[in-house]
Design a protein around this motif. Structure first.
Motif, PDB file in Angstrom:
ATOM      1  N   TYR A 260      -5.869  13.597  -4.832  1.00  0.00           N
ATOM      2  CA  TYR A 260      -6.492  12.376  -4.298  1.00  0.00           C
ATOM      3  C   TYR A 260      -7.988  12.624  -4.151  1.00  0.00           C
ATOM      4  N   ILE A 261      -8.769  11.894  -4.944  1.00  0.00           N
ATOM      5  CA  ILE A 261     -10.217  12.095  -4.976  1.00  0.00           C
ATOM      6  C   ILE A 261     -10.909  10.746  -4.797  1.00  0.00           C
ATOM      7  N   PHE A 262     -11.976  10.747  -4.008  1.00  0.00           N
ATOM      8  CA  PHE A 262     -12.792   9.543  -3.847  1.00  0.00           C
ATOM      9  C   PHE A 262     -14.250   9.940  -4.054  1.00  0.00           C
ATOM     10  N   THR A 263     -14.833   9.450  -5.138  1.00  0.00           N
ATOM     11  CA  THR A 263     -16.224   9.739  -5.459  1.00  0.00           C
ATOM     12  C   THR A 263     -17.091   8.546  -5.083  1.00  0.00           C
ATOM     13  N   SER A 264     -17.964   8.744  -4.111  1.00  0.00           N
ATOM     14  CA  SER A 264     -18.899   7.702  -3.675  1.00  0.00           C
ATOM     15  C   SER A 264     -20.280   8.061  -4.207  1.00  0.00           C
ATOM     16  N   GLY A 265     -20.561   7.616  -5.406  1.00  0.00           N
ATOM     17  CA  GLY A 265     -21.794   8.017  -6.068  1.00  0.00           C
ATOM     18  C   GLY A 265     -22.962   7.094  -5.775  1.00  0.00           C
ATOM     19  N   HIS A 266     -24.110   7.495  -6.281  1.00  0.00           N
ATOM     20  CA  HIS A 266     -25.304   6.663  -6.172  1.00  0.00           C
ATOM     21  C   HIS A 266     -25.950   6.602  -7.549  1.00  0.00           C
ATOM     22  N   ASN A 267     -25.919   5.424  -8.159  1.00  0.00           N
ATOM     23  CA  ASN A 267     -26.543   5.203  -9.454  1.00  0.00           C
ATOM     24  C   ASN A 267     -27.771   4.331  -9.237  1.00  0.00           C
TER      25      ASN A 267
ATOM     26  N   ILE B 169      -4.664   4.362   2.665  1.00  0.00           N
ATOM     27  CA  ILE B 169      -3.733   5.245   1.952  1.00  0.00           C
ATOM     28  C   ILE B 169      -3.687   6.612   2.628  1.00  0.00           C
ATOM     29  N   GLU B 170      -4.822   7.091   3.094  1.00  0.00           N
ATOM     30  CA  GLU B 170      -4.859   8.369   3.808  1.00  0.00           C
ATOM     31  C   GLU B 170      -3.960   8.318   5.045  1.00  0.00           C
TER      32      GLU B 170
ATOM     33  N   HIS C 185     -10.047  14.027  -1.199  1.00  0.00           N
ATOM     34  CA  HIS C 185     -11.157  14.931  -1.478  1.00  0.00           C
ATOM     35  C   HIS C 185     -12.366  14.055  -1.822  1.00  0.00           C
ATOM     36  N   ARG C 186     -13.391  14.069  -0.959  1.00  0.00           N
ATOM     37  CA  ARG C 186     -14.527  13.169  -1.127  1.00  0.00           C
ATOM     38  C   ARG C 186     -15.708  13.891  -1.763  1.00  0.00           C
TER      39      ARG C 186
ATOM     40  N   PHE D 253       0.819  -1.202   0.000  1.00  0.00           N
ATOM     41  CA  PHE D 253       0.000   0.000   0.000  1.00  0.00           C
ATOM     42  C   PHE D 253       0.860   1.261   0.000  1.00  0.00           C
ATOM     43  N   GLU D 254       2.049   1.160   0.552  1.00  0.00           N
ATOM     44  CA  GLU D 254       2.962   2.306   0.552  1.00  0.00           C
ATOM     45  C   GLU D 254       3.267   2.758  -0.867  1.00  0.00           C
ATOM     46  N   ALA D 255       3.353   1.796  -1.814  1.00  0.00           N
ATOM     47  CA  ALA D 255       3.661   2.137  -3.202  1.00  0.00           C
ATOM     48  C   ALA D 255       2.574   3.006  -3.820  1.00  0.00           C
ATOM     49  N   LEU D 256       1.340   2.825  -3.367  1.00  0.00           N
ATOM     50  CA  LEU D 256       0.233   3.596  -3.932  1.00  0.00           C
ATOM     51  C   LEU D 256       0.294   5.066  -3.536  1.00  0.00           C
ATOM     52  N   THR D 257       1.021   5.381  -2.483  1.00  0.00           N
ATOM     53  CA  THR D 257       1.134   6.781  -2.074  1.00  0.00           C
ATOM     54  C   THR D 257       1.985   7.592  -3.036  1.00  0.00           C
ATOM     55  N   GLN D 258       2.660   6.917  -3.977  1.00  0.00           N
ATOM     56  CA  GLN D 258       3.474   7.618  -4.967  1.00  0.00           C
ATOM     57  C   GLN D 258       2.641   8.191  -6.103  1.00  0.00           C
ATOM     58  N   LEU D 259       1.349   7.829  -6.159  1.00  0.00           N
ATOM     59  CA  LEU D 259       0.530   8.128  -7.325  1.00  0.00           C
ATOM     60  C   LEU D 259      -0.677   8.991  -6.994  1.00  0.00           C
ATOM     61  N   PRO D 260      -1.015   9.941  -7.858  1.00  0.00           N
ATOM     62  CA  PRO D 260      -2.327  10.577  -7.767  1.00  0.00           C
ATOM     63  C   PRO D 260      -3.403   9.522  -8.027  1.00  0.00           C
ATOM     64  N   ILE D 261      -4.506   9.582  -7.264  1.00  0.00           N
ATOM     65  CA  ILE D 261      -5.547   8.556  -7.353  1.00  0.00           C
ATOM     66  C   ILE D 261      -6.920   9.218  -7.389  1.00  0.00           C
TER      67      ILE D 261
END
Length: 291
Positions: free
Chosen positions: A257-264, A233-234, A242-243, A202-210
């Motif tokens: 870093y963005i997390f979109t929790s949508g409702h479809n 990751i946070e 940013h949610r 999981f540490e490797a994922l901190t190198q990337l915008p997500i």
């Protein structure tokens, strides 16, 4: 006599139906087989598609599809950003070009005009690489995907600093997993409706915008799986994501870093249609390049 004539008539009718079915079946098989490889310039489509059937060792990768925007041919001295798209389980197995029948590749094929900003960004800015696997998980294809990416960078005018990885459902799993194993190959990632089963570091994922997206009421892959990954990751980053609840409201211009929790309400698993049909997503990708 009448019964005999009626029986012969029925038999003839049945034979004609059978012949017609066989004709249509083999014609369709022929069309599918000829569409499996080579370059395809679809009628009235501004871009070009290419399918390559190639079996890679150390994995289940058996080929890939490419999309070249019209700008690729028009600007021969320009290197282009690359989006690697990992499909969901519906396109695993079968012919290599079956990937083109689903979601983002399907949209690329069916959209033919460049009259909107979204279509300019989606159809005329990036080259797309759409690999196909015969079975298994994308995150088990690290060696094969590395070999494939090296080949694509060598053969085509791709900017190695602007390679982006995204995928949905099984491809979302693959996006998390591959990014954790070879983060140095990507400028940003966007896993959609997947889980981090393939992540070992999981540490490797901190190198990337997500930019992660997952519907709250997903009935196939639990939203909590992405939520737990984001929270982990946070903690490692010491920076909150940013949610948002929609793609459109995300602050794409400033947030890495963005997390979109949508409702479809119609397709609960489908968090990707909104992502891939919003210009902000492509603008967000273009903000990033590797050093």
């Amino acid at each position: 006599m009448a019964k005999a004539i009626a029986f012969r008539g029925f038999r003839l009718y049945f034979l004609l139906l059978l012949c017609n079915f066989l004709f249509l079946f083999f014609t369709n098989c022929k069309n599918n087989s000829t569409a499996g490889s080579g370059t395809q310039q679809l009628d009235k489509h501004p871009g070009t598609f290419k399918t390559i059937e190639k079996r890679y060792t150390n994995g289940q990768l058996d080929g890939y599809n490419l999309y070249f925007p019209p700008a690729y041919e028009a600007h021969v001295d320009t290197s282009f950003p690359l989006i690697i798209f990992l499909q969901g389980g519906m396109a695993v197995g079968g012919p290599v070009n079956s990937v083109l029948r689903w979601e983002l590749p399907k949209e690329l094929r069916e959209t033919t005009d460049l009259n909107t900003e979204l279509n300019q960004l989606k159809l005329n800015t990036f080259v797309y690489l759409m690999p196909h696997i015969a079975a298994g998980e994308y995150y088990h294809q690290t060696e094969a995907m590395t070999q494939l990416l090296d080949e694509i960078l060598e053969e085509y005018r791709i900017d190695p600093k602007r390679v982006y990885l995204t995928g949905l459902s099984r491809g979302g799993y693959g996006t998390w997993g591959l990014a954790s194993k070879i983060p140095e190959r990507f400028a940003a990632i966007a896993p959609i409706a997947g889980a981090a089963h393939g992540v070992r570091d999981f540490e490797a994922l901190t190198q990337l915008p997500i930019w992660a997206a997952h519907n709250l009421k997903d009935d196939r892959v639990d939203h909590n799986r992405t939520d737990r990954t984001v929270r982990r990751i946070e903690q490692l980053l010491g920076v909150p994501f940013h949610r948002t609840t929609t793609i459109a409201e995300a602050n794409y211009a400033e947030e890495d870093y963005i997390f979109t929790s949508g409702h479809n309400p119609t397709f609960e698993h489908d968090a990707w249609t909104e992502v891939y049909n919003n210009a902000n997503f492509y603008r967000w990708l273009l903000r990033f390049e590797r050093e």
